[in-house]
Structures are given as structure tokens and as C-alpha cells.
Design an enzyme around this catalytic site. Structure first.
Site: not given
Length: 297
Positions: A12, A57, A246
Site C-alpha cells: 500500500k 494492501t 542556474h
């Protein structure tokens, strides 16, 4: 040619659990997103639809909530408890991978005093943790991502090779900015106060970023890892993924203005991406610890 089942895991993902401790009027809050993935003998489920070894799950989700009732402590400790539970409760579960993101909250100050039960999200970075279980062995990774750092000088980039496609000018005075994503692996069996180590690793990263001139982001990254490993014997290695955020000086000459390195364009993409592992010499590699994680972070 035969077709066979390879390595597999299931579970899960991203169970959001918030634990409020109400032992007294001054409440405490812990906020995690937990993923549980089991490894073991699940061949029959894949090949024949036999689910007798498939721990739902939904059961894994409910276990996360039930374990939170007793407190979380630190993300690493919480994941270790889950690993021990699932590998100890189901004989065919031989290992797994449990991860967590931890979201920090800080108290709202009212008339200068911290409030007992009102909070605001603290947003400098997201703490991460991973526990990988392989039989009786436990690998523990701490980490963080989204820690945005910037310094306005004491950084340059010179001496690189140039060809017909090179347009970047050399400089000894540039903005250096990055979003730090890092994980560190604890030595097996180390006695660790995970919360204290996390706080000190973050402090070390912040302070080391300021300490010296940066000839390249690669140099700075190695210095960050070195500083942490020198300060913490319980950490075996670190892995970094650092984007170079940058900042380009804007040409103001068309407007009749100079630009003494003060006005910049912050580019979001493309960006340089610098990744590396910083480790102690002679430390045994632990490939299983990094399985299922992004190669460097």
C-alpha cells in the site's frame, strides 16, 4: 523459451497518517506518508490466482494506523516496527521495503508565545526514511529532499574543456543554488537516536555549504558528504542528487544600464544534475539497501 516470474513486491502506497499526542494541554503532532511493500513467496498469486499468501494492501494500511496509536517516535523507528511485524507475522514474507516522508509542523506564536494546539507547516525540506528488510537483516536509510540552498558569491566555474558548441563564459563570481536531495545509510547494528542525527545532519549540510569557495557543484557535494561522515560514525555512506539551479546575469546594455552582477534570470530548465555517492573506504556495499530506491536518491 520459458517465461518465469522475476523479483516482485507489493503493498500500500502513500498512507497518510497524522498522530496527535494529547497527554496534556500542549499537544504534539507527527505527520507521515508511509508506503509498505512486502517481498516473499507470492508466486502462486501471480501464476494461478491463489491469494492465500497475499496479505491485503488494505490490511497493511490499517496496520500503519494501528501502530501509530502507540506513537511514531521517529520515521526510522516506526518503519522498523512495521518491518518486524510483517516479517514476523507471516512466514512467507521474507522481507520488504518500507518508506516514509515526514512533514514538519511548528507552533503558531500568539503574542510572542507558542500556541498549545495550533500549528503552521514548516516548509524548508521534507524528511525521508527507508527500511529494507531481507530476512533477519535490516537496512536503514535516513534522508531529505527539497532543501533549497543558495549563496550569492563564493562560487565559480572555470577550466572546463571548450569546443565549437561551448558558449558558457568562465566565472569566479556566480550564484550557486541547488535543491538538496540526499539519503544516508546507517551502519548495521548501530545504536542511533534518529531524530537527533537527522537534525545534526541538516545543520551540518547548511553550515558546510557556507564554509568555502565552490569551484563546482561536484566539489561542494563531496564536501557536504565528507563533513557529515566525519561527524557521524554511525553513517556508512551518503548519496546525493543535486540540480544546479542556474542564475544567469541579464544583459541590460540594450536599456543603457550596467549590470554589476546584481540582476539575474532564474532558469528552471534545463538544469545541470549532479549525482554521486560519498562513502567510507572499506565499508561493505549494501546493494539490497538501495533496491527500489532511485539510484542516487
Amino acid at each position: 523459451m520459458s517465461i518465469i516470474l522475476g523479483a516482485n513486491q507489493y503493498g500500500k502506497a502513500e498512507v497518510r497518517v497524522v498522530k496527535v499526542t494529547r497527554d496534556d494541554p500542549r499537544h504534539e503532532i507527527e505527520d507521515l506518508s508511509v508506503t509498505s511493500q512486502l517481498r516473499g513467496d507470492f508466486t502462486a498469486a501471480h501464476l494461478t490466482g491463489d491469494n492465500r499468501h497475499v496479505v491485503p494492501t488494505d490490511t497493511q494500511k490499517n496496520t500503519v494506523f494501528a501502530f501509530a496509536r502507540d506513537g511514531i517516535g521517529s520515521p526510522e523507528e516506526f518503519l522498523l516496527r512495521l518491518a518486524d511485524h510483517f516479517t514476523g507475522s507471516f512466514e512467507w514474507v521474507t522481507g520488504g521495503r518500507w518508506t516514509a516522508e515526514s512533514y514538519a509542523w511548528q507552533r503558531i506564536h500568539v503574542d510572542g508565545d507558542p500556541h498549545d494546539h495550533a500549528f503552521v507547516r514548516a516548509g524548508q525540506e521534507t524528511r525521508t526514511a527507508v527500511v529494507v528488510a531481507d530476512g533477519d537483516q535490516r537496512h536503514v536509510l535516513g534522508g531529505l529532499h527539497g532543501l533549497t540552498l543558495l549563496k550569492t558569491t563564493a562560487s565559480g566555474f572555470e577550466g572546463y574543456p571548450k569546443d565549437r558548441y561551448t558558449t558558457l563564459a568562465e566565472t569566479r563570481d556566480r550564484i550557486l543554488a541547488t535543491d538538496v536531495a540526499t539519503r544516508w545509510r546507517y551502519l548495521p547494528g548501530a545504536e542511533v537516536d534518529y531524530n537527533a542525527v537527522y537534525a545534526d545532519v541538516k545543520r551540518t549540510l547548511l553550515e558546510e555549504f557556507t564554509r568555502r569557495f565552490s569551484a563546482a557543484l561536484q566539489t561542494t557535494m563531496f564536501e557536504l558528504g565528507t563533513a557529515v561522515l566525519e561527524a557521524h560514525d554511525e553513517i556508512a555512506e551518503m548519496r546525493f542528487s543535486l540540480p544546479n539551479k542556474h542564475h544567469f546575469a541579464v544583459d541590460l546594455a540594450p536599456f543603457g544600464l550596467d549590470n554589476p552582477n546584481e540582476v539575474f534570470y532564474a532558469a528552471d530548465r534545463p538544469y545541470g544534475l549532479i549525482e554521486a555517492q560519498v562513502t567510507r573506504e572499506g565499508v561493505e556495499p549494501a546493494g539490497a539497501a538501495w533496491e527500489g530506491a532511485t539510484p542516487f536518491c
